[in-house]
Design a protein around this motif. Structure first.
Motif, PDB file in Angstrom:
ATOM      1  N   ASP A  29       0.835  -1.209   0.000  1.00  0.00           N
ATOM      2  CA  ASP A  29       0.000   0.000   0.000  1.00  0.00           C
ATOM      3  C   ASP A  29       0.867   1.255   0.000  1.00  0.00           C
ATOM      4  OD1 ASP A  29      -2.304  -1.471  -0.054  1.00  0.00           O
ATOM      5  OD2 ASP A  29      -2.658  -1.385   2.118  1.00  0.00           O
TER       6      ASP A  29
ATOM      7  N   LEU B  19      -7.966   2.055  -4.519  1.00  0.00           N
ATOM      8  CA  LEU B  19      -6.882   3.017  -4.376  1.00  0.00           C
ATOM      9  C   LEU B  19      -7.346   4.415  -4.756  1.00  0.00           C
ATOM     10  CD1 LEU B  19      -3.895   3.819  -3.990  1.00  0.00           C
ATOM     11  CD2 LEU B  19      -3.523   3.136  -6.385  1.00  0.00           C
TER      12      LEU B  19
ATOM     13  N   GLN C 259      -8.596  -3.558  -6.541  1.00  0.00           N
ATOM     14  CA  GLN C 259      -7.654  -2.813  -5.705  1.00  0.00           C
ATOM     15  C   GLN C 259      -7.351  -1.454  -6.334  1.00  0.00           C
ATOM     16  OE1 GLN C 259      -4.246  -5.143  -4.657  1.00  0.00           O
ATOM     17  NE2 GLN C 259      -3.367  -3.575  -3.308  1.00  0.00           N
TER      18      GLN C 259
END
Length: 914
Positions: free
Chosen positions: A197, A251, A247
């Protein structure tokens, strides 16, 4: 000389080489400068100048070495290189030791670190950099030193230390020239520690910094593009190991939208493709479209979905997404209206390919399927994709063929009205193509289906459209082998619409076509014939029908109908001549029907009408000829029953009474109508009588009298005529029979009795009485008188009874006549007695006595005669007077007046008269 890191890519950022400290370039070449500095060093005092010279000399020797290395590495002696590095290290360390507080010590430490790095001693290089950052927090070399430290840590696999070092750089203003590289390497350091991340945030910062908008991406240098590619690729590695495209979405939900999101999705999809993870790649492309449906790049991404499934060999998904692509971005979509022609032009190639392929796929599937439901659905889908192609590329060279194929698909599912529109567009409203003619012909075939299923006004409309299309087809494809056939059918259509002028014109085009087949010529001639007929152009109609029949290609089941039309055409010509009062020509034309078409029923009507018009024109002789020939040729035809009546009229006008009578007799024999028979029989008798053929006249009258008691008056007249004829022929016995029939007929008539019947009956009775009187008169009074008188009295009674019957009929003329005759009979008897033969051998006395006896016998009869005459005369007192009363007056004048003075004697007969 500083190293410019601005254009560094992933490949050359790791590791990034140290740069030399800034210094002025030597005025001569490096080797000469080294020689001069070495000479100076031998003379220089042990002070700052000497330190500066030593420092400068070490730098020059490194520069010289780098120049040699850059020219040809193989020419360099490694030991010599090592000696240079060692000499430089010794020099830098010595200077730092002797003058630790010099202002340029940070530079010396940086140079020392660099030399260690060039020598391959990363640890010593790192140590030098640590000394630099520890002592010189405000040095211009601080950010670079942290960056170099991070790079060494990264190389040594100390990713946490590398991350911290790079962070020192990134925490400063982004204006420093190491910011971008440090940010990038920090991301890698985090990546190596599986801090994904954090790594993603670092990589995002790299892109944000370098590519502030789409224009920056488009105009980026080659090295920047490589940086971007490498950054997105490492991010793709992170996403692929995590939740993939989801994802990515998460994000950007956290950090906010970015103008380059498409690059992240695209990079991940490409990464999947490189690993042959086709479904993941396709889903990633799709994810971008779903998150940014109106993005200008959405069509390109969706196209990649199709390509990905195609590369994977997933046919069903390929079809599904081709359809989805067209629906999302085609001419009917909202997306299409969001952008101008520049974007649409980018979409069109895919729509063209996809729509065409989808249409072909479904069309083929539909044609092959044996299931009606599946067939229907595929063919309907095919028509939808053909339509998409047509709407999107109206001016494309293939659009005509697409119209045609769309028509084919619609035809097969029974949507004929839509099919015909497509065929027409493919034939006439598109750029000329190989299927244009076939499309036009298919439209004509499709019209047949529509016509067969329609009625009324709808039927006429479809026929009209077919005709118009057929003519257009013949004009557009004049060299087609189908033109004659098409025009023949068009002529038929025009005829069915009652457009006879146009029908003849089109039919003539068929006849003028050298490619027309015999059967097509027959059709054209038929249409011409029918059209001319309905236009009342009967001469032209006859010509057309004659040509058809003279050919050998008319269908057998139509021959009879055409013959009938030919006969009708001739017949109508004759009718026209009648209207023009050209009767002789009309009759000739009527008779020509039988000559040309002997099998036609119309010839019978024509023959009959010819005779009828001759009758009307009072051309009796030829009329008789045709009427007789009609009866001879068509004895059982229903019109034949009218021939006798027409012949009778003709014979009446030529006074051929016997022929007329025979025709009347024929009517009597053949008619099934009793009253018609009766009238014909009665009139036949009259005409036989006019022809002086009394035998046949009497036969007719007898038949009438015996068979037709009603109407009563007619029967009575027939009997009366019979007795008259017999009277003229002096056949008295037969006459008496019919006289008696008159009396009986009147007696039975009851309420139907008339003055005429009473008159004829009275007359008949009177005439019968006259026959009795004649018989009575024929009986002579002879000796012996007693015997002859007795016989005479019997005849007298019969005669008197006959006259009395007449008198009782109360018909004046015959009552007075009967009264007169009775009186005359009495008078004659009186006279006959007095004039009777005397017996022979009587003496005078006996004779006298005999005379007295005769007088006694005769006187009463004379008296009776007088009284009866007087009674007859008395009728004049009531205003009645006729010839018989006059005769009674004359008769009394001949009688002796003395007879009137005698006492009146009553006799039974007189009483009966009165």
């Amino acid at each position: 000389m500083e190293e410019d890191l601005t254009d560094k890519t992933i490949a050359n950022i790791r590791p990034i080489g140290f740069r030399l400290a800034k210094m002025n370039p030597p005025e001569t070449d490096t080797k000469e400068a080294i020689r001069r500095y070495q000479q100076f060093l031998q003379l220089a005092p042990n002070n700052d100048t000497r330190v500066h010279v030593m420092h400068r000399l070490a730098d020059l020797k490194l520069m010289d070495l780098e120049e040699i290395l850059s020219e040809d590495v193989e020419k360099v002696d490694q030991k010599q290189v090592e000696a240079v590095y060692d000499e430089a290290i010794t020099t830098y360390e010595r200077v730092l030791k002797l003058f630790p507080n010099r202002l340029d010590s940070d530079m010396l430490l940086y140079q020392l670190a660099k030399v260690y790095s060039l020598k391959g001693d990363s640890v010593s290089s790192l140590n030098a950099l640590q000394r630099l950052v520890a002592r010189f927090e405000k040095s211009e070399l601080l950010m670079e030193s942290y960056y170099r430290m991070g790079d060494i840590y990264f190389t040594l696999g100390q990713y946490d230390n590398a991350e911290r070092s790079f962070a020192k750089v990134t925490q400063q203003s982004s204006d420093n020239r190491f910011y971008l590289s440090a940010q990038y390497m920090m991301g890698w350091s985090e990546f190596k520690q599986s801090k994904f991340d954090e790594a993603l945030i670092s990589f995002i910062a790299v892109i944000d910094e370098r590519f502030e908008d789409t224009a920056a991406i488009v105009t980026a240098s080659r090295s920047d593009k490589d940086l971007l590619e490498d950054t997105t690729r490492v991010m793709s590695m992170i996403f692929s190991a995590g939740r993939g495209h989801r994802q990515i979405a998460n994000l950007f939900q956290r950090i906010g939208k970015r103008h380059y999101e498409y690059l992240i999705y695209d990079s991940l999809a490409e990464y999947y493709l490189s690993k042959q993870q086709y479904t993941d790649a396709a889903r990633t492309f799709t994810a971008f479209v779903q998150t940014s449906p109106n993005d200008v790049l959405a069509p390109a991404f969706y196209s990649n979905v199709v390509k990905t499934y195609k590369q994977a060999g997933y046919i069903d998904q390929v079809l599904e997404h081709k359809m989805a692509y067209v629906e999302r971005y085609g001419t009917r979509s909202k997306f299409w209206n969001l952008y101008g022609e520049d974007i649409r032009e980018m979409i069109r190639p895919n729509i063209k390919t996809y729509a065409s392929e989808l249409a072909q796929y479904h069309h083929a599937k539909g044609q092959k399927s044996k299931s009606l439901k599946i067939k229907f659905n595929h063919l309907l889908a095919a028509s939808r994709w053909y339509d998409e192609y047509i709407l999107t590329f109206p001016n494309d060279s293939n659009v005509g063929e697409m119209h045609f194929l769309k028509g084919e698909a619609l035809f097969e599912v029974g949507r004929y009205d839509q099919a015909v529109s497509s065929y027409l567009a493919g034939a006439f409203d598109s750029p000329r193509h190989d299927k244009a003619e076939e499309s036009g012909f298919a439209a004509l075939v499709t019209y047949n289906q529509l016509i067969a299923k329609s009625k009324g006004e709808s039927y006429n409309q479809w026929v009209q459209q077919k005709v118009d299309t057929a003519i257009r087809y013949s004009q557009s494809f004049p060299n087609s082998s189908n033109v004659a056939q098409v025009l023949a059918r068009a002529a038929e259509g025009l005829f069915s619409l009652n457009q006879f002028d146009k029908a003849t014109s089109v039919a003539q085009q068929v006849l003028s076509n050298p490619k027309a087949s015999p059967s097509q010529i027959s059709v054209a001639l038929l249409i011409k014939g029918h059209s001319h007929f309905d236009l009342k152009q009967y001469v032209e109609a006859e010509q057309a029908y004659s040509k058809v029949l003279s050919g050998k290609h008319l269908e057998k089941n139509k021959v009879k109908d055409v013959q009938e039309k030919l006969a009708a055409s001739i017949y109508k010509q004759a009718v026209a001549l009648v209207e023009a009062k050209q009767i002789d020509n009309a009759v000739d034309t009527f008779m020509r029907v039988g000559e040309r078409v002997p099998s036609s029923p119309i010839r019978i009507t024509a023959h009959y009408d010819a005779a009828s018009y001759l009758m009307k024109a009072q051309k009796w002789d030829r009329a008789q000829e045709l009427l007789l020939s009609f009866r001879e040729q068509f004895p059982k035809h229903k019109l034949a029953k009218d021939i006798p009546s027409k012949l009778i009229i003709a014979y009446e006008n030529t006074q051929e009474w016997d022929k007329a009578a025979y025709e009347l007799e024929t009517i009597w024999r053949t008619s099934r109508v009793r009253n018609e028979q009766r009238i014909a029989l009665y009139q036949a008798a009259e005409y036989f009588e006019k022809a002086n053929d009394m035998e046949n006249a009497m036969t007719m009258l007898k038949r009438y009298a015996h068979n037709y008691p009603k109407p009563f008056n007619a029967q009575l007249e027939a009997i009366s005529r019979l007795e008259n004829i017999y009277n003229k022929q002096e056949q008295h016995e037969k006459r008496q029979y019919w006289l008696d029939k008159l009396i009986i007929a009147d007696k039975k008539a009851g309420k139907e009795r008339t003055d005429r019947s009473r008159f004829l009956a009275a007359k008949a009775s009177f005439d019968l009485a006259d026959y009795k009187r004649r018989d009575y008169a024929k009986i002579p009074l002879t000796l012996p008188l007693r015997t002859s008188l007795a016989k005479k009295k019997v005849a007298l009674k019969s005669t008197l009874d006959a006259y009395k019957r007449t008198a009782k009929m109360e018909v004046q003329e015959f009552t007075t006549a009967a009264t007169f005759q009775i009186a005359e009979i009495y008078g004659e008897l009186s006279r006959d007695l007095m004039n009777s033969e005397r017996p022979a051998g009587l003496d005078e006395l006996e004779l006298e006595e005999y005379e007295f006896l005769l007088e006694d016998q005769a006187f009463p009869f004379e008296e009776a005669a007088i009284n009866i005459h007087e009674s007859n005369i008395k009728r004049s007192w009531d205003g009645l007077y006729d010839n018989w009363i006059a005769k009674s007056v004359d008769a009394l004048g001949t009688l002796m007046p003395a007879r009137y003075a005698k006492k009146e004697i009553n006799y039974d007969v007189i009483a009966e008269i009165h």
